[in-house]
Structures are given as structure tokens and as C-alpha cells.
Design a protein around this motif. Structure first.
Motif, PDB file in Angstrom:
ATOM      1  N   UNK A 136       0.720  -1.075  -0.187  1.00 15.15           N
ATOM      2  CA  UNK A 136       0.041   0.069   0.087  1.00 15.15           C
ATOM      3  C   UNK A 136       0.996   1.135  -0.218  1.00 15.15           C
ATOM      4  N   UNK A 137       0.814   2.064  -0.994  1.00  8.69           N
ATOM      5  CA  UNK A 137       1.423   3.418  -0.993  1.00  8.69           C
ATOM      6  C   UNK A 137       0.577   4.435   0.024  1.00  8.69           C
ATOM      7  N   UNK A 138       1.447   4.614   1.002  1.00  6.72           N
ATOM      8  CA  UNK A 138       0.715   5.926   1.910  1.00  6.72           C
ATOM      9  C   UNK A 138       1.762   6.859   2.187  1.00  6.72           C
ATOM     10  N   UNK A 139       2.532   7.107   1.144  1.00  3.75           N
ATOM     11  CA  UNK A 139       3.601   8.271   1.251  1.00  3.75           C
ATOM     12  C   UNK A 139       3.052   9.729   1.702  1.00  3.75           C
ATOM     13  N   UNK A 140       1.807   9.676   1.130  1.00  2.00           N
ATOM     14  CA  UNK A 140       1.426  11.205   1.085  1.00  2.00           C
ATOM     15  C   UNK A 140       0.936  11.282   2.673  1.00  2.00           C
ATOM     16  N   UNK A 141       0.367  10.477   3.102  1.00  2.00           N
ATOM     17  CA  UNK A 141      -0.362  10.317   4.580  1.00  2.00           C
ATOM     18  C   UNK A 141       0.770  10.310   5.504  1.00  2.00           C
TER      19      UNK A 141
END
Length: 101
Positions: free
Chosen positions: A70-75
């Protein structure tokens, strides 16, 4: 390595041959196999040359293991910048409070 505990939300169902984790011993037991190695090997979907398998329906079927993170880099970025802003605000309030004493 084998995964005997099953997936996070699903459990293996040997009766209908649904395997959500690689529990090598349970799969071997369900298939009536003995003397099974305690590991598994993932096969590639196609050979390096891109050629199809010589026999249609041959086993093992490759390319079934899909790993997606899961790509949660912005969060994460928003969280850490917010925390940094809050720390800076707390320091500013502390300095301000000390000056007004």
C-alpha cells in the motif's frame, strides 16, 4: 518458509481447496502426501525466453504470488509535517510564555 497461521482475515479451507496462506503441512495432509519439504517455491509466470509451457495445464502454475504494498507516502508526509508544525508551535508558545513572565 511455511505460513501455518493463515492470512490476516481469512483462514485456509482444505475442504474446498481454498488456500490463503502457504501452510505446507496442511496442504500436504489435505492432498495425502508424505515426506514433504517444509518450504515452497514460487514459479515464474513464463520462462525467461517468454515461451509458453510445453504442456497446457501443466503444474506448477507460475505467477500466482502477487506482492503489492500500500502506498501511503502522502499520508506519512502529512503526518510528519503536522507533527513537526505542532512541535514548532509548542516551542514558540513555550518561549512566548517565558518572555511574558
Amino acid at each position: 518458509m511455511t505460513e501455518p497461521r493463515g492470512a490476516f482475515l481469512r483462514h485456509n479451507d482444505a475442504a474446498v481447496n481454498h488456500w490463503y496462506s502457504r501452510d505446507v503441512q496442511a496442504i500436504a495432509t489435505a492432498r495425502g502426501l508424505t515426506h514433504v519439504a517444509p518450504y515452497f517455491i514460487d514459479a515464474e509466470a513464463a520462462s525467461p525466453s517468454g515461451a509458453a509451457p510445453a504442456v497446457a495445464g501443466a503444474f506448477p502454475v507460475g505467477g500466482l504470488t502477487v506482492i503489492a504494498f500500500h502506498n501511503s507516502h502522502l499520508v506519512y508526509a502529512i503526518t510528519w509535517y503536522t507533527l513537526a508544525f505542532m512541535v514548532a508551535g509548542a516551542i514558540w508558545l513555550g518561549i512566548r510564555h517565558e518572555k511574558h513572565r
